[in-house]
Design a protein around this motif. Sequence first.
Motif, PDB file in Angstrom:
ATOM      1  N   ILE A   1       0.813  -1.226   0.000  1.00 54.24           N
ATOM      2  CA  ILE A   1       0.000   0.000   0.000  1.00 54.24           C
ATOM      3  C   ILE A   1       0.840   1.268   0.000  1.00 54.24           C
ATOM      4  O   ILE A   1       0.288   2.373  -0.023  1.00 54.24           O
TER       5      ILE A   1
ATOM      6  N   THR B   1      -0.871   5.076  10.076  1.00 51.35           N
ATOM      7  CA  THR B   1      -1.351   4.187   9.012  1.00 51.35           C
ATOM      8  C   THR B   1      -0.771   2.790   9.158  1.00 51.35           C
ATOM      9  O   THR B   1      -1.490   1.788   9.117  1.00 51.35           O
TER      10      THR B   1
ATOM     11  N   GLN C   1      -7.963  -4.124   7.268  1.00 49.81           N
ATOM     12  CA  GLN C   1      -7.606  -2.764   6.843  1.00 49.81           C
ATOM     13  C   GLN C   1      -6.853  -2.813   5.516  1.00 49.81           C
ATOM     14  O   GLN C   1      -7.105  -2.026   4.601  1.00 49.81           O
TER      15      GLN C   1
ATOM     16  N   THR D   1      -8.252  -1.396   1.942  1.00 49.54           N
ATOM     17  CA  THR D   1      -7.449  -0.356   1.295  1.00 49.54           C
ATOM     18  C   THR D   1      -7.177  -0.720  -0.154  1.00 49.54           C
ATOM     19  O   THR D   1      -7.287   0.126  -1.054  1.00 49.54           O
TER      20      THR D   1
ATOM     21  N   ARG E   1     -10.433  -0.405  -2.128  1.00 52.18           N
ATOM     22  CA  ARG E   1     -10.810   1.000  -2.356  1.00 52.18           C
ATOM     23  C   ARG E   1     -10.000   1.582  -3.509  1.00 52.18           C
ATOM     24  O   ARG E   1     -10.538   2.267  -4.380  1.00 52.18           O
ATOM     25  N   HIS E   2      -8.714   1.313  -3.521  1.00 59.13           N
ATOM     26  CA  HIS E   2      -7.872   1.835  -4.607  1.00 59.13           C
ATOM     27  C   HIS E   2      -8.287   1.248  -5.954  1.00 59.13           C
ATOM     28  O   HIS E   2      -8.381   1.965  -6.953  1.00 59.13           O
TER      29      HIS E   2
ATOM     30  N   VAL F   1      -7.364   6.733  -1.558  1.00 63.74           N
ATOM     31  CA  VAL F   1      -7.124   6.258  -0.197  1.00 63.74           C
ATOM     32  C   VAL F   1      -6.662   7.463   0.627  1.00 63.74           C
ATOM     33  O   VAL F   1      -5.479   7.768   0.701  1.00 63.74           O
TER      34      VAL F   1
ATOM     35  N   TYR G   1      -9.077   6.311   5.901  1.00 65.59           N
ATOM     36  CA  TYR G   1      -8.299   5.255   6.540  1.00 65.59           C
ATOM     37  C   TYR G   1      -8.523   5.257   8.055  1.00 65.59           C
ATOM     38  O   TYR G   1      -8.753   4.215   8.664  1.00 65.59           O
TER      39      TYR G   1
END
Length: 240
Positions: free
Chosen positions: A88, A103, A111, A115, A118-119, A125, A130
């Motif tokens: 990430i 993060t 998580q 993530t 979502r990307h 992001v 987050y």
Amino acid sequence: MSRADFFEGTKGGIAVGLAAAPFGALFGALARDQGMSLGELTLMSGTVYAGASQMVGLDLFGHKVEAWLIVLSILAVNFRHVLYSAAIARYIRYFSVVEKFFTFFLLVDPQFAETIKRHESGKAVTFAWYMGFAAMVYIPWVVISLIGGLLGSLIGDPKAIGLDILLPIYFLGIVMGFRKRDNFLPVVAASAVASAIAYRYVGSPWHVSIGALAGVALAAMLPPIKANRKPDLVHENHEV
């Protein structure tokens, strides 16, 4: 921070927080059974913040293992988080140093999965999103661990009611969330076989890291299926 992104994150994290609640309660109950105080088990949930590693730690505490070996074992179980961080890193390159600290601290399995999703869905992001998602997982985890410690005596033997199966189901659900990605089956198969062999000849918890490394190694050697198709399509267009 964008308020809209933050609340979108909290909305998405509610289901994950609820799903992790039984496992957090189980940890709290087992920690009390191992002789940990309420303060100690709450501190462990708040600082280690990794269910599988916390369970490994509890098991080793019960066998009076040297402290350095406990730390090394937890590191072995959590090694996958190094891979998560690398995966990430390109999504959060514009985060500040402080934002990156939080993060990576809050980067647990769900998580990471959310993530990535979502990307890939085309959404940014953001740090606000987050933290919103992370808050709905982290805070309940710590609180439920404490409640599990308080009410642990009411649970009895966790294995008798099947609570010990929660962790395998939890990880299986995360793995299956990536089932549509390229080379999913061979990578998972290689990881599973390597992990099983390592469990037999090396032992726990090292089989977790060895299985992960085997999967990563095969994934690096296998070209993406979609990447293979693109040149063929381009070549066909040129021939036409």
